[in-house]
Design a protein around this motif. Structure first.
Motif, PDB file in Angstrom:
ATOM      1  N   ARG A 243       0.766  -1.183  -0.037  1.00 34.35           N
ATOM      2  CA  ARG A 243      -0.027   0.046   0.012  1.00 34.35           C
ATOM      3  C   ARG A 243       0.804   1.421  -0.109  1.00 34.35           C
ATOM      4  NH1 ARG A 243      -3.881   2.469   4.675  1.00 34.35           N
ATOM      5  NH2 ARG A 243      -5.319   3.579   3.127  1.00 34.35           N
TER       6      ARG A 243
ATOM      7  N   GLN B 193       4.402   0.688   0.301  1.00 32.20           N
ATOM      8  CA  GLN B 193       5.319   0.006   1.439  1.00 32.20           C
ATOM      9  C   GLN B 193       4.465  -1.279   1.573  1.00 32.20           C
ATOM     10  OE1 GLN B 193       4.449   2.850   4.283  1.00 32.20           O
ATOM     11  NE2 GLN B 193       6.592   3.578   4.225  1.00 32.20           N
TER      12      GLN B 193
ATOM     13  N   VAL C 299       2.689  -3.937   3.603  1.00 29.82           N
ATOM     14  CA  VAL C 299       1.940  -3.782   5.004  1.00 29.82           C
ATOM     15  C   VAL C 299       1.680  -5.376   5.613  1.00 29.82           C
ATOM     16  CG1 VAL C 299       0.809  -1.581   4.440  1.00 29.82           C
ATOM     17  CG2 VAL C 299      -0.084  -3.886   3.902  1.00 29.82           C
ATOM     18  N   GLU C 300       1.967  -6.286   4.880  1.00 31.30           N
ATOM     19  CA  GLU C 300       1.829  -7.619   5.306  1.00 31.30           C
ATOM     20  C   GLU C 300       2.590  -8.691   4.275  1.00 31.30           C
ATOM     21  OE1 GLU C 300      -1.243  -9.430   7.905  1.00 31.30           O
ATOM     22  OE2 GLU C 300      -2.015  -8.053   6.582  1.00 31.30           O
TER      23      GLU C 300
ATOM     24  N   PRO D 197      -5.569 -11.443   9.127  1.00 32.56           N
ATOM     25  CA  PRO D 197      -4.757  -9.987   8.631  1.00 32.56           C
ATOM     26  C   PRO D 197      -4.542  -9.173   9.729  1.00 32.56           C
ATOM     27  CG  PRO D 197      -7.158  -9.798   8.050  1.00 32.56           C
ATOM     28  CD  PRO D 197      -6.930 -11.311   8.600  1.00 32.56           C
ATOM     29  N   ARG D 198      -3.153  -8.807   9.803  1.00 28.04           N
ATOM     30  CA  ARG D 198      -2.610  -8.028  10.760  1.00 28.04           C
ATOM     31  C   ARG D 198      -2.755  -6.602  10.669  1.00 28.04           C
ATOM     32  NH1 ARG D 198       3.298 -10.167  10.681  1.00 28.04           N
ATOM     33  NH2 ARG D 198       2.510 -10.703   8.713  1.00 28.04           N
ATOM     34  N   HIS D 199      -2.706  -6.312   9.244  1.00 25.03           N
ATOM     35  CA  HIS D 199      -2.933  -4.843   9.086  1.00 25.03           C
ATOM     36  C   HIS D 199      -4.340  -4.556   8.615  1.00 25.03           C
ATOM     37  CE1 HIS D 199      -2.182  -1.101   7.139  1.00 25.03           C
ATOM     38  NE2 HIS D 199      -0.795  -1.105   7.671  1.00 25.03           N
ATOM     39  N   PRO D 200      -4.924  -3.462   8.907  1.00 24.91           N
ATOM     40  CA  PRO D 200      -6.260  -3.173   8.561  1.00 24.91           C
ATOM     41  C   PRO D 200      -6.425  -2.954   7.204  1.00 24.91           C
ATOM     42  CG  PRO D 200      -5.062  -0.961   9.948  1.00 24.91           C
ATOM     43  CD  PRO D 200      -3.997  -2.361   9.879  1.00 24.91           C
ATOM     44  N   TYR D 201      -5.491  -2.402   6.787  1.00 21.54           N
ATOM     45  CA  TYR D 201      -5.606  -2.093   4.875  1.00 21.54           C
ATOM     46  C   TYR D 201      -5.936  -3.728   4.397  1.00 21.54           C
ATOM     47  CZ  TYR D 201      -4.563  -1.462   0.145  1.00 21.54           C
ATOM     48  OH  TYR D 201      -4.480  -1.700  -1.235  1.00 21.54           O
ATOM     49  N   THR D 202      -5.532  -4.722   4.928  1.00 15.59           N
ATOM     50  CA  THR D 202      -5.548  -5.933   4.374  1.00 15.59           C
ATOM     51  C   THR D 202      -6.742  -6.417   4.603  1.00 15.59           C
ATOM     52  OG1 THR D 202      -3.196  -6.465   5.085  1.00 15.59           O
ATOM     53  CG2 THR D 202      -4.691  -8.416   4.328  1.00 15.59           C
ATOM     54  N   ARG D 203      -7.267  -5.925   5.788  1.00 18.95           N
ATOM     55  CA  ARG D 203      -8.813  -6.350   6.142  1.00 18.95           C
ATOM     56  C   ARG D 203      -9.838  -5.728   4.996  1.00 18.95           C
ATOM     57  NH1 ARG D 203      -8.526  -5.205  11.818  1.00 18.95           N
ATOM     58  NH2 ARG D 203      -7.124  -6.729  11.903  1.00 18.95           N
TER      59      ARG D 203
END
Lengths: 270, 368
Positions: free
Chosen positions: A234, A237, A239-240, A251-257
């Motif tokens: 994202r 960068q 992010v996961e 998913p650890r990152h909110p964006y992946t969610r």
């Protein structure tokens, strides 16, 4: 499965574009490794830097305007490719790392026959008689699932459907038997049935030729079906990064969610 | 009915195509067949010159003998074969759009006729272009049976001189276009593809050439050196190329951003290979149009040089020179200037019509 030294070792890759209105950082500190026969997915929305990452691997990002960040390193079989000569990069492209692009209709030269384009690629590895080259080209088309390959050699790209054109583009990219294939959104322009066929073709290829695949897509579903490991990007960068199942399940990152949610909405709606 | 038409078409080339509504192909086939047979039947006595004459006579006889044969074979295969519907973007579709324009087809037919006539001139012309008739009674004779277009001040046959002059004009035009398209394509393609400083330098040179008045440059060069065929072709070709270079550069600038060029680079192709085998073949459409337009232009310029007395030297007939010859007797012997002038007009208009038709059929975005 992950044994021995990696084919492709990208560490701390940063690419910035110096434009008239300042500097835009397209890729910021991306690292990944790709081993023989492995499939790695890079997922992200448009503008996340995934295509620039893919193009960087074979030195196809134009510098200038792009500038590689300090400390960026791309190693193919341990050999540094950042700052390598154009001649070295030319040997890397096609022979060692193949690429297929998003729009198969655009990726083939419109005024030359498909056969001529395959033969030209085959001949880069040394002289080849006309008959032998045609024979090999026709075998390649057959391997990539094109019916009546001998006849289709004389067809022009506009006579091919999207799926056929992508098969032909794949055949050309794999003609010189590279160890790595970078596929940049290879199925985005295709309709869902053909998408499935092309993904299956990629999977077969990976098993048959022990090919390492770097699959770039905005679609988590496509990547989940084809790759063991996935890298979520994202704004340039990472992010996961991890095994597909883990990323999908927790998913650890909110964006992946968010990406996952958008996917399930799309599924529910479609 | 259908079978009868096919039999007739197989025997007489062109009939089937005209009846099938493809009158452009039909006219070309029947015209070349009937025309060449007519020449063969009236002028077969000159054929033995093949054994003694030069290459121009041999080529002329070969065209007359094999031309109708080729038309017949083509027509026969066409009648036998079933025609497939032209696919989108294919050559067949381009031809289909081209023949929709009667003006373009008329221009094409005229050009084909001009080229064929130029090839068979040694057999077709009744007189040698420099052969003088009766200098007392034979000067400035109006058109008649022996001299179909009359005679000039040296009692030379005008028709024969126009025929030979056409060979000169066409040869000069084809040669000059070959040079200018070749040089201009390479120049513009390198400038557009490499870009940056190379582009800047190459295109500034083009700007200088274009800013220089062409006719003045031509006159200066021709006045400095003895005019010869090679010199005229070279000078016309080397003053025409900057326009082609500019056109090609513009096209290459957009072509190099296309994904197939990126794909070609991703396959490890060298820059030279990409430029010569992937970018330049995509320029076929705009180059064809530019070449057709340039042909007309070159014929006009070559005639202009001839008119000014700066064309090929005296014994060689040129259309421009003949018009200049007839200028002083325009009111007493109009045919001396009128017929060569008509030849210039017809050929220039034909090339321009074909260029227009090609542009509409190929749809390249041209700057003029």
């Amino acid at each position: 499965m992950v044994t021995g030294p990696p084919l492709l070792d990208v560490t701390d890759l940063s690419v910035a574009f110096h434009g008239r209105r300042g500097v835009v950082t397209a890729v910021d500190g991306v690292s990944f490794r790709l081993h023989e026969g492995e499939a790695l997915g890079i997922v992200g929305e448009s503008g996340s830097g995934k295509t620039v990452t893919a193009l960087s691997v074979v030195g196809l990002v134009p510098t200038p305007p792009a500038v590689m960040g300090e400390g960026s390193s791309i190693r193919y079989r341990g050999e540094e490719m950042v700052g390598a000569s154009e001649a070295r990069l030319r040997r890397l492209r096609g022979g060692e790392v193949g690429i297929v692009f998003q729009d198969p209709a655009q990726a083939l030269n419109p005024v030359r026959t498909v056969g001529a384009q395959i033969v030209e690629t085959l001949r880069l590895d040394g002289p080849l008689s006309w008959a032998d080259a045609r024979e090999r080209a026709s075998e390649l088309l057959a391997e990539f699932g094109i019916a009546h390959p001998a006849r289709q050699l004389d067809a022009y790209p506009h006579e091919f459907s999207g799926g056929m054109a992508q098969r032909a583009a794949l055949a050309i990219a794999m003609a010189r038997n590279p160890a790595v294939l970078v596929a940049d959104e290879p199925t985005t322009q295709l309709d869902p049935t053909v998408q499935g066929q092309i993904l299956r073709l990629l999977r077969d290829l990976r098993e048959r030729r022990n090919l390492a695949l770097l699959l770039v897509s905005h679609d988590l579903g496509v990547v989940a079906g084809s790759c063991r490991r996935v890298l979520v990007m994202r704004r340039g960068q990472m992010v996961e990064d991890g095994p597909v199942e883990d990323v999908l399940r927790s998913p650890r990152h909110p964006y992946t969610r968010e990406l996952l949610d958008s996917r399930s909405i799309a599924l529910a709606g479609g | 009915m259908e079978t009868g038409r096919r039999v007739l078409g197989a025997l007489c080339p062109g009939v089937h195509q005209i009846l099938a509504g493809r009158w452009a192909a039909g006219l070309i086939l029947s015209g070349s067949w009937v025309g060449l047979l007519a020449v063969a039947t009236t002028r077969w006595r000159t054929f033995p010159a093949v054994l003694t004459g030069g290459w121009d006579v041999r080529i002329a006889v070969a065209v007359i003998v094999f031309g109708p044969l080729a038309a017949w074979i083509w027509s026969w295969r066409d009648v036998r074969g079933s025609r497939e519907h032209p696919e989108a973007g294919s050559a067949g579709e381009v031809v289909g759009r081209f023949v929709e324009s009667p003006a373009a087809v008329a221009g094409l037919l005229t050009i084909i006729a001009l080229v064929v006539v130029a090839l068979i001139t040694p057999v077709l012309a009744s007189f040698h272009p420099a052969e003088q008739g009766d200098l007392l009674a034979g000067r400035f004779r109006p058109p008649s049976g022996t001299h179909l277009l009359g005679t000039d001040r040296h009692a030379r046959d005008l028709l024969s001189r126009i025929l030979y002059g056409g060979r000169v004009s066409l040869a000069v035009a084809f040669g000059a276009m070959g040079i200018s398209v070749g040089v201009g394509t390479l120049w513009g393609a390198v400038a557009g593809y490499v870009g940056g400083r190379v582009d800047g330098v190459l295109m500034r040179i083009v700007d200088v050439f274009i800013a220089f008045p062409r006719l003045v440059l031509l006159i200066a060069v021709v006045a400095m050196y003895e005019p010869s065929f090679v010199l005229i072709v070279a000078v016309l070709g080397l003053t025409q190329w900057p326009g082609v270079a500019r056109l090609v550069r513009g096209e290459v600038l957009s072509l190099r951003e296309r994904e197939f060029v990126l794909a070609a680079r991703a396959l490890g192709y060298s820059r030279r290979r990409i430029l010569l085998r992937h970018v330049i073949p995509n320029l076929l459409a705009p180059l064809t149009v530019a070449a057709a337009l340039g042909m007309g232009n070159t014929i006009l310029l070559e005639s202009g040089l001839g008119f000014l007395g700066l064309g090929l030297p005296a014994p060689v007939p040129t259309w421009g020179g003949m018009v200049a010859d007839g200028r002083s007797v325009l009111f007493t012997a109009w045919w001396v200037a009128a017929f060569p002038g008509l030849a210039i007009t017809v050929s220039v208009v034909s090339f321009n019509l074909v260029a227009d038709g090609l542009r509409d059929a190929l749809d390249p975005r041209l700057p003029w």
